[in-house]
Write a protein that holds these residues in place. Structure first.
Motif, PDB file in Angstrom:
ATOM      1  N   ARG A 158       0.856  -1.182   0.000  1.00  0.00           N
ATOM      2  CA  ARG A 158       0.000   0.000   0.000  1.00  0.00           C
ATOM      3  C   ARG A 158       0.891   1.231   0.000  1.00  0.00           C
ATOM      4  N   PRO A 159       0.371   2.388  -0.409  1.00  0.00           N
ATOM      5  CA  PRO A 159       1.214   3.594  -0.436  1.00  0.00           C
ATOM      6  C   PRO A 159       1.528   4.091   0.977  1.00  0.00           C
ATOM      7  N   PHE A 160       2.730   4.613   1.140  1.00  0.00           N
ATOM      8  CA  PHE A 160       3.144   5.282   2.372  1.00  0.00           C
ATOM      9  C   PHE A 160       3.435   6.737   2.044  1.00  0.00           C
ATOM     10  N   ALA A 161       2.954   7.628   2.897  1.00  0.00           N
ATOM     11  CA  ALA A 161       3.116   9.067   2.685  1.00  0.00           C
ATOM     12  C   ALA A 161       4.096   9.633   3.705  1.00  0.00           C
ATOM     13  N   LEU A 162       4.964  10.524   3.249  1.00  0.00           N
ATOM     14  CA  LEU A 162       5.923  11.191   4.123  1.00  0.00           C
ATOM     15  C   LEU A 162       6.372  12.488   3.475  1.00  0.00           C
ATOM     16  N   GLY A 163       6.926  13.362   4.290  1.00  0.00           N
ATOM     17  CA  GLY A 163       7.485  14.612   3.798  1.00  0.00           C
ATOM     18  C   GLY A 163       9.002  14.575   3.873  1.00  0.00           C
ATOM     19  N   VAL A 164       9.649  15.141   2.842  1.00  0.00           N
ATOM     20  CA  VAL A 164      11.112  15.117   2.781  1.00  0.00           C
ATOM     21  C   VAL A 164      11.597  16.551   2.616  1.00  0.00           C
ATOM     22  N   PRO A 165      12.222  17.142   3.629  1.00  0.00           N
ATOM     23  CA  PRO A 165      12.756  18.505   3.495  1.00  0.00           C
ATOM     24  C   PRO A 165      13.904  18.555   2.488  1.00  0.00           C
ATOM     25  N   ALA A 166      14.304  19.764   2.165  1.00  0.00           N
ATOM     26  CA  ALA A 166      15.368  19.958   1.175  1.00  0.00           C
ATOM     27  C   ALA A 166      16.686  19.409   1.684  1.00  0.00           C
ATOM     28  N   GLY A 167      17.401  18.697   0.816  1.00  0.00           N
ATOM     29  CA  GLY A 167      18.729  18.190   1.138  1.00  0.00           C
ATOM     30  C   GLY A 167      18.765  17.077   2.160  1.00  0.00           C
ATOM     31  N   THR A 168      17.655  16.405   2.407  1.00  0.00           N
ATOM     32  CA  THR A 168      17.617  15.331   3.396  1.00  0.00           C
ATOM     33  C   THR A 168      17.051  14.066   2.752  1.00  0.00           C
ATOM     34  N   ALA A 169      16.977  13.016   3.554  1.00  0.00           N
ATOM     35  CA  ALA A 169      16.409  11.745   3.122  1.00  0.00           C
ATOM     36  C   ALA A 169      15.573  11.177   4.247  1.00  0.00           C
ATOM     37  N   GLU A 170      14.480  10.583   3.881  1.00  0.00           N
ATOM     38  CA  GLU A 170      13.587   9.937   4.840  1.00  0.00           C
ATOM     39  C   GLU A 170      13.401   8.479   4.407  1.00  0.00           C
ATOM     40  N   ALA A 171      13.198   7.623   5.397  1.00  0.00           N
ATOM     41  CA  ALA A 171      13.068   6.190   5.116  1.00  0.00           C
ATOM     42  C   ALA A 171      11.805   5.637   5.739  1.00  0.00           C
ATOM     43  N   VAL A 172      11.205   4.691   5.049  1.00  0.00           N
ATOM     44  CA  VAL A 172      10.071   3.935   5.574  1.00  0.00           C
ATOM     45  C   VAL A 172      10.619   2.607   6.062  1.00  0.00           C
ATOM     46  N   GLU A 173      10.615   2.403   7.362  1.00  0.00           N
ATOM     47  CA  GLU A 173      11.138   1.181   7.949  1.00  0.00           C
ATOM     48  C   GLU A 173      10.046   0.118   7.963  1.00  0.00           C
ATOM     49  N   LEU A 174      10.374  -1.045   7.432  1.00  0.00           N
ATOM     50  CA  LEU A 174       9.447  -2.167   7.371  1.00  0.00           C
ATOM     51  C   LEU A 174       9.998  -3.315   8.200  1.00  0.00           C
ATOM     52  N   ALA A 175       9.131  -3.999   8.889  1.00  0.00           N
ATOM     53  CA  ALA A 175       9.522  -5.145   9.708  1.00  0.00           C
ATOM     54  C   ALA A 175       8.428  -6.195   9.632  1.00  0.00           C
ATOM     55  N   GLY A 176       8.821  -7.438   9.783  1.00  0.00           N
ATOM     56  CA  GLY A 176       7.826  -8.505   9.719  1.00  0.00           C
ATOM     57  C   GLY A 176       8.466  -9.861   9.862  1.00  0.00           C
ATOM     58  N   GLU A 177       7.890 -10.830   9.158  1.00  0.00           N
ATOM     59  CA  GLU A 177       8.262 -12.230   9.331  1.00  0.00           C
ATOM     60  C   GLU A 177       8.437 -12.898   7.971  1.00  0.00           C
ATOM     61  N   ALA A 178       9.429 -13.772   7.871  1.00  0.00           N
ATOM     62  CA  ALA A 178       9.622 -14.583   6.678  1.00  0.00           C
ATOM     63  C   ALA A 178       8.809 -15.862   6.832  1.00  0.00           C
ATOM     64  N   LEU A 179       7.905 -16.093   5.883  1.00  0.00           N
ATOM     65  CA  LEU A 179       6.977 -17.203   6.016  1.00  0.00           C
ATOM     66  C   LEU A 179       7.459 -18.492   5.371  1.00  0.00           C
ATOM     67  N   ARG A 180       8.335 -18.425   4.366  1.00  0.00           N
ATOM     68  CA  ARG A 180       8.717 -19.639   3.636  1.00  0.00           C
ATOM     69  C   ARG A 180      10.139 -19.504   3.099  1.00  0.00           C
ATOM     70  N   TRP A 181      10.805 -20.631   2.942  1.00  0.00           N
ATOM     71  CA  TRP A 181      12.151 -20.668   2.404  1.00  0.00           C
ATOM     72  C   TRP A 181      12.141 -20.270   0.928  1.00  0.00           C
ATOM     73  N   GLY A 182      13.308 -19.923   0.431  1.00  0.00           N
ATOM     74  CA  GLY A 182      13.439 -19.615  -0.989  1.00  0.00           C
ATOM     75  C   GLY A 182      14.118 -18.283  -1.215  1.00  0.00           C
ATOM     76  N   ARG A 183      14.234 -17.950  -2.495  1.00  0.00           N
ATOM     77  CA  ARG A 183      14.773 -16.646  -2.904  1.00  0.00           C
ATOM     78  C   ARG A 183      13.590 -15.743  -3.236  1.00  0.00           C
ATOM     79  N   HIS A 184      13.378 -14.747  -2.424  1.00  0.00           N
ATOM     80  CA  HIS A 184      12.253 -13.843  -2.601  1.00  0.00           C
ATOM     81  C   HIS A 184      12.758 -12.477  -3.064  1.00  0.00           C
ATOM     82  N   GLN A 185      11.816 -11.669  -3.530  1.00  0.00           N
ATOM     83  CA  GLN A 185      12.150 -10.337  -4.042  1.00  0.00           C
ATOM     84  C   GLN A 185      11.503  -9.273  -3.165  1.00  0.00           C
ATOM     85  N   PHE A 186      12.311  -8.289  -2.808  1.00  0.00           N
ATOM     86  CA  PHE A 186      11.807  -7.095  -2.135  1.00  0.00           C
ATOM     87  C   PHE A 186      11.948  -5.938  -3.117  1.00  0.00           C
TER      88      PHE A 186
END
Length: 484
Positions: A158-186
């Motif tokens: 889903r979309p995440f909204a944030l504001g980024v001032p001039a000359g800076t960087a903002e990050a959306v931190e995600l956390a959770g659980e790995a449900l199955r083995w394998g090579r997955h894509q983020f």
């Protein structure tokens, strides 16, 4: 970035100890006007034209705030497009363990962004959500690689909204659980920024995707029985062949070639004839794990759900390989399928790491052609190796392959990986009857394999192969009848 690798208490983890941007076309503008800017210009123009034509000063006065506000908002129009990058944990991730990732958006311009919308694609087997929020595990998610509905939820989709001032960087931190083995894509992730009070918006900037490796978890496995045969020179399993070693096999009469230090003087004095202590040679065993990947059955529900054929196959192979590698034996792996991938035999922790990496690429690949027949060649499959075949016995060619291995004189143990609850979808009134008939035919095939000397045992975790290996070891060490 670090994350815990805690697994459920009944399971043991089988784990060894910024992206670019989408290229834009040369004629594509970095920033484009929005509908809000069009409405502001339209209202200003209409009021000014109406005031001039009608001679009304009040209409011109009403147009002045719109004109001044638009000009003030546009006086510092941004030039640079936003930057976006992905970061994901790429360490010892296991099924059921914690996963952390982030989507970072940078503002290289001198003008701040009023609003930045970020959205990323997440594998359905990675249940991620923004840190501090509960993941929506029950909402249906996209299906990919056989994932069932609801596997991944819509936590990060889903979309995440944030504001980024001039000359800076903002990050959306995600956390959770790995449900199955394998090579997955983020990822990939996409972002679009709005500036100048929403009057201009940037073009869509898309990042590359990041691979995320999730290793399988294994039930504790232990096989206490000795190996039927051994062929190497090191390892924890003793051989059943006489030779130099530390395992006492008995006392026999001294013969040519025996070493003097092997003489048992106590027995020799009592028998008045030289006797020596006979020992068993210290040798390692070679274990070949043969994975049947001709068919997939059952539904994979991840670490907390049902297990499919591939889930059982991969987790069992990781457990068996870890057990024998820990004892110093040589372990190799083969795929019975169109690709016929092979992992050469070796020992040690390095082989264990390679084995886990090899298992991440296991895929069920149906094929109408006969699988690569050279897996049965003597240069690939040693005649002294213990061959553990992980197969669901769904394809008739699997039973023929087991019979062929048994006829070649190799020690073969078949592990049944078909889930007990596996059943075809209800498609007609005779589906249940056909499924029962197929089950009876499959049981008959298993019985025929056992009659031909191929033991078939279901995977049940620790001690699954103890009884089978004990019987096979006794048969291998029994004296063979010889014709004169």
């Amino acid at each position: 970035m670090t994350a815990g690798t805690a697994a459920p208490t009944t399971l043991r983890a089988a784990v060894p100890g910024a992206a670019g941007h989408a290229p834009s076309r040369p004629d594509e503008p970095t920033w484009a006007p929005t509908r809000a800017l069009g409405r502001a210009v339209l209202i200003t123009g209409v009021l000014l034209v109406a005031g001039v034509l009608l001679g009304r000063v009040d209409l011109i006065v009403l147009a002045v705030p719109f004109a001044l506000g638009t000009a003030y908002a546009l006086h510092r129009r941004p030039v640079e497009a936003p930057r976006i990058g992905l970061a994901a944990e790429d360490g010892s991730l296991v099924e059921g363990g914690d996963v952390t990732a982030s989507v970072a958006v940078g503002n290289p311009d001198r003008t701040g962004y009023d609003l930045v919308l970020v959205r990323t694609v997440v594998s359905p087997w990675l249940r991620l959500d923004r840190s501090g929020f509960a993941a929506d595990g029950g909402a249906p998610g996209p299906k990919a690689d056989g994932a069932p509905e609801g596997a991944g939820g819509k936590g990060a989709d889903r979309p995440f909204a944030l504001g980024v001032p001039a000359g800076t960087a903002e990050a959306v931190e995600l956390a959770g659980e790995a449900l199955r083995w394998g090579r997955h894509q983020f990822g990939p992730a996409a972002t679009r920024a709005a500036a100048c009070d929403g009057l201009v918006t940037s073009r869509l900037v898309v990042s590359d995707s990041l691979p995320v490796r999730v290793y399988p978890v294994t039930e504790p496995f232990d096989a206490d029985e000795a190996m039927p045969r051994a062929a190497g020179l090191v390892g924890g399993h003793r051989s059943r062949r006489p030779g130099e070693g530390g395992e006492l096999a008995g006392v026999r009469i001294f013969g040519p070639g025996d070493r003097l230090r092997r003489i048992d003087w106590r027995v020799s004095l009592r028998a008045r004839q030289l006797h020596v202590a006979a020992t068993l040679s210290d040798r390692d065993a070679e274990v070949v794990l043969l994975l049947d990947v001709l068919a997939e059955a059952g539904t994979s529900g991840g670490i907390g759900g049902t297990a499919s054929v591939l889930d059982t196959t991969v987790r069992a192979a990781a457990a068996i390989g870890e057990h024998y590698l820990h004892r110093g034996d040589r372990v190799s792996m083969l795929e019975y399928g169109p690709a016929a991938r092979r992992l050469r035999p070796a020992t040690g922790r390095r082989q264990y790491l390679i084995l886990l990496e090899w298992l991440l690429d296991v895929r069920a690949t149906p094929s109408p052609y006969e699988p690569y027949d050279q897996v049965f060649g003597p240069h690939l499959l040693s005649s002294n190796a213990l061959v553990v075949v992980l197969t669901p016995l769904v394809d008739p060619r699997s039973a023929a392959m087991l019979a062929r291995l048994a006829r070649s004189g190799r020690i073969v143990v078949a592990v049944d990986t078909l889930p007990a609850a596996a059943a075809p979808p209800q498609r007609g009134p005779f589906t249940d009857v056909a499924h029962r008939l197929w089950r009876l035919d499959r049981d008959n095939t298993i019985g025929q394999l056992r009659e031909h000397g191929v033991p078939v045992v279901g995977w049940a975790g620790a001690g699954s192969l103890d009884l089978v290996l004990r019987d096979v070891a006794r048969l291998a060490s029994a004296p063979k009848a010889m014709l004169r």
